[in-house]
Scaffold this motif. Structure first.
Motif, mmCIF file in Angstrom:
data_model
loop_
_atom_site.group_PDB
_atom_site.id
_atom_site.type_symbol
_atom_site.label_atom_id
_atom_site.label_comp_id
_atom_site.label_asym_id
_atom_site.label_seq_id
_atom_site.Cartn_x
_atom_site.Cartn_y
_atom_site.Cartn_z
ATOM 1 N N ARG A 98 0.720 -1.187 -0.026
ATOM 2 C CA ARG A 98 -0.083 -0.311 0.128
ATOM 3 C C ARG A 98 1.291 1.195 0.263
ATOM 4 N NH1 ARG A 98 -2.867 -2.893 3.831
ATOM 5 N NH2 ARG A 98 -2.204 -2.065 4.912
ATOM 6 N N ARG A 99 2.071 1.045 0.893
ATOM 7 C CA ARG A 99 3.228 2.013 0.417
ATOM 8 C C ARG A 99 3.872 2.352 -0.579
ATOM 9 N NH1 ARG A 99 4.519 -0.149 5.961
ATOM 10 N NH2 ARG A 99 6.299 -0.981 4.884
ATOM 11 N N GLU A 100 3.760 1.423 -1.108
ATOM 12 C CA GLU A 100 4.517 1.202 -2.881
ATOM 13 C C GLU A 100 3.315 2.124 -3.658
ATOM 14 O OE1 GLU A 100 6.264 -2.440 -3.334
ATOM 15 O OE2 GLU A 100 7.921 -1.888 -2.083
ATOM 16 N N ARG A 101 2.221 2.036 -3.196
ATOM 17 C CA ARG A 101 1.562 1.980 -4.566
ATOM 18 C C ARG A 101 1.164 3.519 -4.389
ATOM 19 N NH1 ARG A 101 -1.059 1.042 -8.960
ATOM 20 N NH2 ARG A 101 -2.872 2.326 -9.778
ATOM 21 N N ALA A 102 0.882 4.056 -2.753
ATOM 22 C CA ALA A 102 0.683 5.746 -2.641
ATOM 23 C C ALA A 102 2.203 6.113 -3.325
ATOM 24 C CB ALA A 102 0.429 5.694 -1.232
ATOM 25 N N LEU A 103 3.130 6.277 -3.693
ATOM 26 C CA LEU A 103 3.913 6.742 -3.887
ATOM 27 C C LEU A 103 4.224 6.593 -5.141
ATOM 28 C CD1 LEU A 103 7.013 8.214 -3.725
ATOM 29 C CD2 LEU A 103 7.741 5.792 -3.916
ATOM 30 N N VAL A 104 3.683 5.678 -6.370
ATOM 31 C CA VAL A 104 2.826 5.314 -7.763
ATOM 32 C C VAL A 104 1.969 6.306 -7.848
ATOM 33 C CG1 VAL A 104 2.673 4.004 -9.537
ATOM 34 C CG2 VAL A 104 4.097 3.807 -7.753
ATOM 35 N N ASP A 105 0.585 6.528 -7.220
ATOM 36 C CA ASP A 105 -0.002 7.417 -7.354
ATOM 37 C C ASP A 105 0.605 8.538 -7.038
ATOM 38 O OD1 ASP A 105 -1.639 4.877 -7.794
ATOM 39 O OD2 ASP A 105 -2.476 5.495 -5.343
ATOM 40 N N PHE A 106 1.058 8.990 -5.751
ATOM 41 C CA PHE A 106 1.525 10.351 -6.274
ATOM 42 C C PHE A 106 2.523 11.224 -7.267
ATOM 43 C CE2 PHE A 106 4.693 13.609 -4.670
ATOM 44 C CZ PHE A 106 4.588 13.875 -4.477
ATOM 45 N N ALA A 107 3.121 10.536 -7.836
ATOM 46 C CA ALA A 107 3.920 10.552 -9.318
ATOM 47 C C ALA A 107 2.628 10.824 -10.275
ATOM 48 C CB ALA A 107 4.622 9.425 -9.512
ATOM 49 N N PHE A 108 2.073 9.966 -10.319
ATOM 50 C CA PHE A 108 0.771 10.503 -11.615
ATOM 51 C C PHE A 108 -0.013 11.669 -11.458
ATOM 52 C CE2 PHE A 108 2.295 6.089 -13.261
ATOM 53 C CZ PHE A 108 2.828 6.689 -13.861
ATOM 54 N N ALA A 109 -0.513 11.834 -9.813
ATOM 55 C CA ALA A 109 -1.176 12.921 -10.409
ATOM 56 C C ALA A 109 -0.224 14.063 -9.796
ATOM 57 C CB ALA A 109 -2.132 12.637 -8.096
ATOM 58 N N GLN A 110 0.951 13.923 -9.596
ATOM 59 C CA GLN A 110 1.824 15.132 -10.017
ATOM 60 C C GLN A 110 2.034 15.518 -11.206
ATOM 61 O OE1 GLN A 110 4.948 16.934 -6.942
ATOM 62 N NE2 GLN A 110 5.758 15.266 -7.959
#
Length: 289
Positions: A98-110
C-alpha cells in the motif's frame, strides 16, 4: 510498485511450455514477478507465477529460491507444493504494498497537475546516539526512501510534507523521541539560492534521468503481435520493473523545480498509455487491480 497491485490471477494451463517475450529490455527480478502475481485477495497460484517467469526467462529454481527468501522474511506464506500450490501475502507485506502504491499514485497525480507545490521546504532533523543506532538507521532510510536529501549532519530537506508517510513507516516512539520538523519559504544553501538551484544541487537532474533508462528501453521495444495471458503479464511486468527502478531513484520533485520538458514525466506518460492499453485488453490480470 505497480507490479505489486493485484486483481484476479490468470489461470494458464499448467504445462511447462509457455509463450516467451522476445528480447526483454530489462531483467525482471523474481521478486517483481512474485509481487505482480498476487490477486486482490492477496493470493497467487504458483502455476501462474512459474509460467510467467518462464516467459521472462526466469528459471523455476530461481523463483523457488525467491519464494523461500520472502517467506523467511515474513512477506508471504506458501500453501501446498510445486505448481499445485499457492502463496498468500502477509499483513506486513500488504502494508508495504500500500505504501509503494501510494508513491506511484503520487507520481502520476503530480504529473497530472493535481498536486501543486506550495513553495515551502520541509526540514527534518535528528540527533540519535549510538545506543539507538537501529532507530537512527530506520529514520535515515525512511527519509531517503521518500526522496529527502541530506543538507547537513542529521538534517534532511524535501519539498514535500512527509509526516504521514514517516508515520506509516516508523514507530511512533522513534518519531516522538527524535524527529525535529520545520517548514521554510526561505531556504538558502551554500552556493545555491533559488528554488531551482537548490533542487539541482540536492537532486541532480542527470541522476534522475539516468534512472529512467531501463523504462525508456522497454517502451522503445514494444511487444510484437497479439498477446495471450502469459505474454501480456510478462510485458506488464517488464514495464513495472522499469518504472520501479526509476522510482527507486526519482525524488519526485514538484514540476515547478524541473524544466518544462522533463523527460521522466514524458516517459511516465508513455508508460501509462501502454499500461492502460494492456489493462483494457486483459482487465483480470493481477497487476491491474
Amino acid at each position: 510498485m505497480i507490479s505489486s497491485v493485484s486483481a484476479t490471477a490468470p489461470s494458464p494451463s499448467p504445462t511447462v511450455a509457455s509463450p516467451t517475450v522476445a528480447s526483454p529490455t530489462v531483467t525482471v527480478s523474481a521478486r517483481t514477478l512474485i509481487d505482480g502475481s498476487f490477486n486482490a485477495a492477496g493470493e497467487a497460484q504458483l502455476a501462474a507465477v512459474y509460467d510467467v517467469g518462464l516467459a521472462l526467462g526466469i528459471a523455476e529454481q530461481t523463483v523457488r529460491l525467491a519464494l523461500r527468501r520472502m517467506q523467511a522474511a515474513g512477506e508471504l506464506t506458501q500453501i501446498g507444493r510445486g505448481r499445485a500450490g499457492r502463496i498468500e501475502r502477509t499483513p506486513d507485506a500488504r502494508a508495504r504494498t500500500r505504501r509503494e502504491r501510494a508513491l506511484v499514485d503520487f507520481a502520476f497525480a503530480q504529473d497530472a497537475g493535481s498536486v501543486v507545490w506550495d513553495e515551502k521546504w520541509r526540514l527534518y532533523a535528528f540527533s540519535i546516539p549510538e545506543r539507538s543506532r537501529a532507530e537512527r538507521d530506520a529514520l535515515r532510510n525512511a527519509l531517503v526512501w521518500l526522496g529527502a536529501a541530506p543538507i547537513g549532519a542529521g538534517m534532511y530537506a524535501s519539498p514535500h510534507e512527509l509526516g504521514d508517510e514517516l508515520a506509516a513507516t516508523l514507530s511512533p516512539t522513534t518519531i516522538e523521541r527524535w524527529l525535529v520538523r520545520a517548514t521554510s519559504t526561505d531556504l538558502t544553501l551554500p552556493g545555491f539560492s533559488t528554488h531551482q538551484d537548490i533542487a539541482e544541487g540536492l537532486w541532480p537532474a542527470e541522476t534522475t534521468i539516468a534512472a529512467y533508462a531501463p523504462l525508456a528501453a522497454v517502451l522503445a521495444s514494444p511487444a510484437n503481435g497479439s498477446l495471450d495471458e502469459i505474454a501480456a503479464s510478462a510485458r506488464a511486468l517488464q514495464l513495472a520493473e522499469g518504472l520501479d527502478q526509476a522510482l527507486a531513484v526519482d525524488p519526485l520533485l514538484p514540476g515547478e523545480l524541473r524544466q518544462a520538458d522533463w523527460e521522466p514525466k514524458r516517459l511516465r506518460g508513455a508508460f501509462m498509455a501502454e499500461w492502460e492499453t494492456l489493462e483494457q485488453a486483459w482487465p483480470t490480470l493481477p497487476m491491474f487491480s
